[in-house]
Design a protein around this motif. Sequence first.
Motif, PDB file in Angstrom:
ATOM      1  N   SER A  36      -3.708  26.019  -5.062  1.00  0.00           N
ATOM      2  CA  SER A  36      -4.455  24.809  -4.718  1.00  0.00           C
ATOM      3  C   SER A  36      -3.732  23.578  -5.242  1.00  0.00           C
ATOM      4  O   SER A  36      -2.895  23.665  -6.143  1.00  0.00           O
ATOM      5  N   VAL A  37      -4.078  22.444  -4.661  1.00  0.00           N
ATOM      6  CA  VAL A  37      -3.572  21.158  -5.141  1.00  0.00           C
ATOM      7  C   VAL A  37      -4.541  20.638  -6.182  1.00  0.00           C
ATOM      8  O   VAL A  37      -5.763  20.682  -5.995  1.00  0.00           O
ATOM      9  N   THR A  38      -4.017  20.150  -7.292  1.00  0.00           N
ATOM     10  CA  THR A  38      -4.862  19.705  -8.390  1.00  0.00           C
ATOM     11  C   THR A  38      -4.391  18.353  -8.903  1.00  0.00           C
ATOM     12  O   THR A  38      -3.234  17.960  -8.709  1.00  0.00           O
ATOM     13  N   GLY A  39      -5.285  17.655  -9.558  1.00  0.00           N
ATOM     14  CA  GLY A  39      -4.922  16.378 -10.156  1.00  0.00           C
ATOM     15  C   GLY A  39      -4.498  16.498 -11.604  1.00  0.00           C
ATOM     16  O   GLY A  39      -3.971  15.550 -12.186  1.00  0.00           O
ATOM     17  N   GLY A  40      -4.732  17.646 -12.208  1.00  0.00           N
ATOM     18  CA  GLY A  40      -4.363  17.825 -13.612  1.00  0.00           C
ATOM     19  C   GLY A  40      -4.199  19.289 -13.937  1.00  0.00           C
ATOM     20  O   GLY A  40      -4.691  20.167 -13.220  1.00  0.00           O
ATOM     21  N   GLY A  41      -3.504  19.574 -15.015  1.00  0.00           N
ATOM     22  CA  GLY A  41      -3.282  20.952 -15.413  1.00  0.00           C
ATOM     23  C   GLY A  41      -2.397  21.712 -14.451  1.00  0.00           C
ATOM     24  O   GLY A  41      -2.541  22.927 -14.297  1.00  0.00           O
ATOM     25  N   ALA A  42      -1.461  21.016 -13.810  1.00  0.00           N
ATOM     26  CA  ALA A  42      -0.614  21.647 -12.799  1.00  0.00           C
ATOM     27  C   ALA A  42       0.473  22.495 -13.441  1.00  0.00           C
ATOM     28  O   ALA A  42       0.904  22.244 -14.566  1.00  0.00           O
ATOM     29  N   ASN A  43       0.918  23.517 -12.683  1.00  0.00           N
ATOM     30  CA  ASN A  43       2.068  24.309 -13.110  1.00  0.00           C
ATOM     31  C   ASN A  43       3.137  24.396 -12.023  1.00  0.00           C
ATOM     32  O   ASN A  43       4.186  25.008 -12.240  1.00  0.00           O
ATOM     33  N   PHE A  44       2.882  23.805 -10.863  1.00  0.00           N
ATOM     34  CA  PHE A  44       3.880  23.735  -9.791  1.00  0.00           C
ATOM     35  C   PHE A  44       3.951  22.267  -9.354  1.00  0.00           C
ATOM     36  O   PHE A  44       3.006  21.749  -8.780  1.00  0.00           O
ATOM     37  N   HIS A  45       5.067  21.630  -9.665  1.00  0.00           N
ATOM     38  CA  HIS A  45       5.215  20.192  -9.450  1.00  0.00           C
ATOM     39  C   HIS A  45       6.139  19.940  -8.258  1.00  0.00           C
ATOM     40  O   HIS A  45       7.289  20.397  -8.250  1.00  0.00           O
TER      41      HIS A  45
END
Length: 324
Positions: free
Chosen positions: A170-179
């Motif tokens: 999923s796309v997230t606004g925070g806590g990402a691990n794939f940039h």
Amino acid sequence: MRAGLRHIALCALALAGLAACETSSLAPRETTVPPHARPGPTEPEPPAPAPEPRSQSLASRDLETYYARVQADLLAQGLLRTDGGGPDTPFTDTMLLRNFERIALAEEYERGAGLRPSDGKLGKIKKWEQPVRVTIEFGDHVPDDQRTTDSNMVIQYINRLARVTGHPISVTGGGANFHVLFMSEDDKDTLAPRIRALVPDVNPSALEIFDDLPRSIHCLVIAFSEQRGGYAYGDAIAVIRSEHPDLLRQSCVHEEIAQGLGLGNDSPNARPSIFNDDDEFALLTTQDEMLLRLLYDPAVVAGMTADQVRPIVRQRAAELLGGT
């Protein structure tokens, strides 16, 4: 590495109610109460200052021209297809198994050695076992309208990958691990520091790749294992050049994110596929979706060898293609 949504914005419309004025027959015709003075004309609001236009260097303009010519040449040759394959690109379960082994088990580059080509031997399964949380970032010199287009395109693609793999992506606004980083040539001085901030213990040889990317490298992805020397991914960074025209930029997104999920190699025999340096297909194909399904089958575990995974994939490939 490529060398060589529906996203609905809801706008709230505010409706201003207009109150009608009525006169009353009971009101006196004359009154000693003086009327309120009418307000004078109001001063118009001064226009908001226009944003400073982003300057673009000659090097960045040259890249735009170069990549536009590359795309035009490929399209003129009938390449960069977007149809996903058809009757002219048949494949069997045996071909699917063979392509899976070359694309998911072999590696394009030697691990931890930058852009040094690998020896081509089959390695081990690499994939995400934790949820993939994607974030989209833009360099300061990426135009605003392009940011909107690219964000919508990535969101649509991530939704597709989640459906295909059955894995939480999923796309997230925070806590990402794939940039996913869209960067201009004029943003290159900020690229290595940003990567170092995202992955503080990044291998220096991996970081050197970003110092001076040759224009033959259209885009790339680097995935990092959760544990040093492991095969379950914990972080990934994809870098997409913003100077690409729309189709090449979308092609980069499709290939690099899919490679960052574990389909890390290319094969000249894979067709229809984006994991083939011939650039025949620009976007993820029907066979590529099957490769992702095979990789994210629950029975396929990160770290499996070719001998361990082959019986699983052979059976699943036959099921996907009806034993053809």
